[in-house]
Design an enzyme around this catalytic site. Sequence first.
Site, PDB file in Angstrom:
ATOM      1  N   LYS A  15      -7.944   5.277  -8.922  1.00  0.00           N
ATOM      2  CA  LYS A  15      -6.520   5.111  -9.230  1.00  0.00           C
ATOM      3  C   LYS A  15      -6.207   3.688  -9.739  1.00  0.00           C
ATOM      4  O   LYS A  15      -5.493   3.528 -10.711  1.00  0.00           O
ATOM      5  CB  LYS A  15      -5.649   5.403  -7.998  1.00  0.00           C
ATOM      6  N   ARG A  88       1.491   8.700   1.073  1.00  0.00           N
ATOM      7  CA  ARG A  88       0.257   8.996   1.795  1.00  0.00           C
ATOM      8  C   ARG A  88       0.407  10.208   2.717  1.00  0.00           C
ATOM      9  O   ARG A  88      -0.565  10.668   3.283  1.00  0.00           O
ATOM     10  CB  ARG A  88      -0.152   7.828   2.686  1.00  0.00           C
ATOM     11  N   ARG A 125     -17.656  -1.784  -3.981  1.00  0.00           N
ATOM     12  CA  ARG A 125     -16.566  -2.265  -4.836  1.00  0.00           C
ATOM     13  C   ARG A 125     -16.365  -3.772  -4.660  1.00  0.00           C
ATOM     14  O   ARG A 125     -16.421  -4.293  -3.555  1.00  0.00           O
ATOM     15  CB  ARG A 125     -15.283  -1.522  -4.450  1.00  0.00           C
ATOM     16  N   ARG A 169     -10.759   5.619   6.699  1.00  0.00           N
ATOM     17  CA  ARG A 169      -9.825   5.805   5.570  1.00  0.00           C
ATOM     18  C   ARG A 169     -10.033   7.165   4.913  1.00  0.00           C
ATOM     19  O   ARG A 169      -9.063   7.848   4.568  1.00  0.00           O
ATOM     20  CB  ARG A 169     -10.015   4.676   4.549  1.00  0.00           C
TER      21      ARG A 169
HETATM   22  P1  AMP Z   1      -5.016   1.097  -0.420  1.00  0.00           P
HETATM   23  O1  AMP Z   1      -5.066  -0.239  -1.104  1.00  0.00           O
HETATM   24  O2  AMP Z   1      -4.061   2.043  -1.077  1.00  0.00           O
HETATM   25  O3  AMP Z   1      -6.395   1.688  -0.238  1.00  0.00           O
HETATM   26  O4  AMP Z   1      -4.427   0.848   1.044  1.00  0.00           O
HETATM   27  C1  AMP Z   1      -5.084  -0.010   1.973  1.00  0.00           C
HETATM   28  C2  AMP Z   1      -4.449   0.157   3.339  1.00  0.00           C
HETATM   29  O5  AMP Z   1      -3.065  -0.209   3.287  1.00  0.00           O
HETATM   30  C3  AMP Z   1      -4.442   1.586   3.900  1.00  0.00           C
HETATM   31  O6  AMP Z   1      -5.656   1.909   4.535  1.00  0.00           O
HETATM   32  C4  AMP Z   1      -3.270   1.519   4.861  1.00  0.00           C
HETATM   33  O7  AMP Z   1      -3.600   0.843   6.047  1.00  0.00           O
HETATM   34  C5  AMP Z   1      -2.266   0.641   4.110  1.00  0.00           C
HETATM   35  N1  AMP Z   1      -1.393   1.433   3.219  1.00  0.00           N
HETATM   36  C6  AMP Z   1      -1.315   1.366   1.850  1.00  0.00           C
HETATM   37  N2  AMP Z   1      -0.386   2.215   1.383  1.00  0.00           N
HETATM   38  C7  AMP Z   1       0.140   2.837   2.468  1.00  0.00           C
HETATM   39  C8  AMP Z   1       1.147   3.844   2.643  1.00  0.00           C
HETATM   40  N3  AMP Z   1       1.768   4.395   1.598  1.00  0.00           N
HETATM   41  N4  AMP Z   1       1.437   4.239   3.915  1.00  0.00           N
HETATM   42  C9  AMP Z   1       0.816   3.696   4.972  1.00  0.00           C
HETATM   43  N5  AMP Z   1      -0.150   2.770   4.882  1.00  0.00           N
HETATM   44  C10 AMP Z   1      -0.489   2.330   3.643  1.00  0.00           C
END
Ligand code: AMP
Length: 212
Positions: A15, A88, A125, A169
């Site tokens: 993404k 999410r 990554r 995750r």
């Molecule tokens: P990402 O960069 O999208 O992989 O997000 C990294 C981490 O940020 C996730 O594992 C969550 O802990 C938190 N996070 C990001 N977006 C959200 C969301 N929409 N709702 C809840 N936690 C989020």
Amino acid sequence: MKPQLILLGAPGSGKGTQAARLVAELHYNHISTGDLLRKEIKSESELGKKVQGIMNSGKLVDDNTVLELLNANCDLSQNAYIFDGFPRNHDQAKALDEVVLKKSKSRAVYFNIDLEKLAARLTNRRTCSGCGEIFNLLSKAPAKEGVCDLCGKSLTQRKDDNEETVKTRLQVFKETIDPVLAHYEESGRLARIDASQNPDDVFAALKGLTEE
Ligand code: AMP
């Protein structure tokens, strides 16, 4: 006006890479809740301190915190956005419609990929600390170890891209994605793309969706 684009997909499904191309070529604005949260942690704000442990564990931050952060950082009256990492779960999908998107035209795109392949992608990554370019030691290694090909700054690894956190995750993703997909399917806004194709083909598919 281009549709607001909501990118749905597991961590590591591509993404962020595709969002960067959409920004460069189609002049979208990119809003990633993960990036916004990481910025809070870096600036050592109260919010950053509150979410740090949760993010390091791989679990989700509470819905209200993320929704407020998202809302404070976008202005849909002027701009077309790519929402990356939000929603999410089903409650977030509803809140995005009601609180943020309101009457804006939107499309959701699911990055479909075999989840088994993603753990290795994530732990390999690396991200440039200068320009944000995303590398992968398996499929897109930098010419010089630890250095960005584009701007020469150092490459860093996200704190949550370690084996244990990645496992959580991906598990959280599996447990929450189905109702989110159903939400967009029911309202006729869902498209699915094969995210295991090479990045140019994924981009062509995405571009097509913005033109429909
Ligand atoms: P990402 O960069 O999208 O992989 O997000 C990294 C981490 O940020 C996730 O594992 C969550 O802990 C938190 N996070 C990001 N977006 C959200 C969301 N929409 N709702 C809840 N936690 C989020």
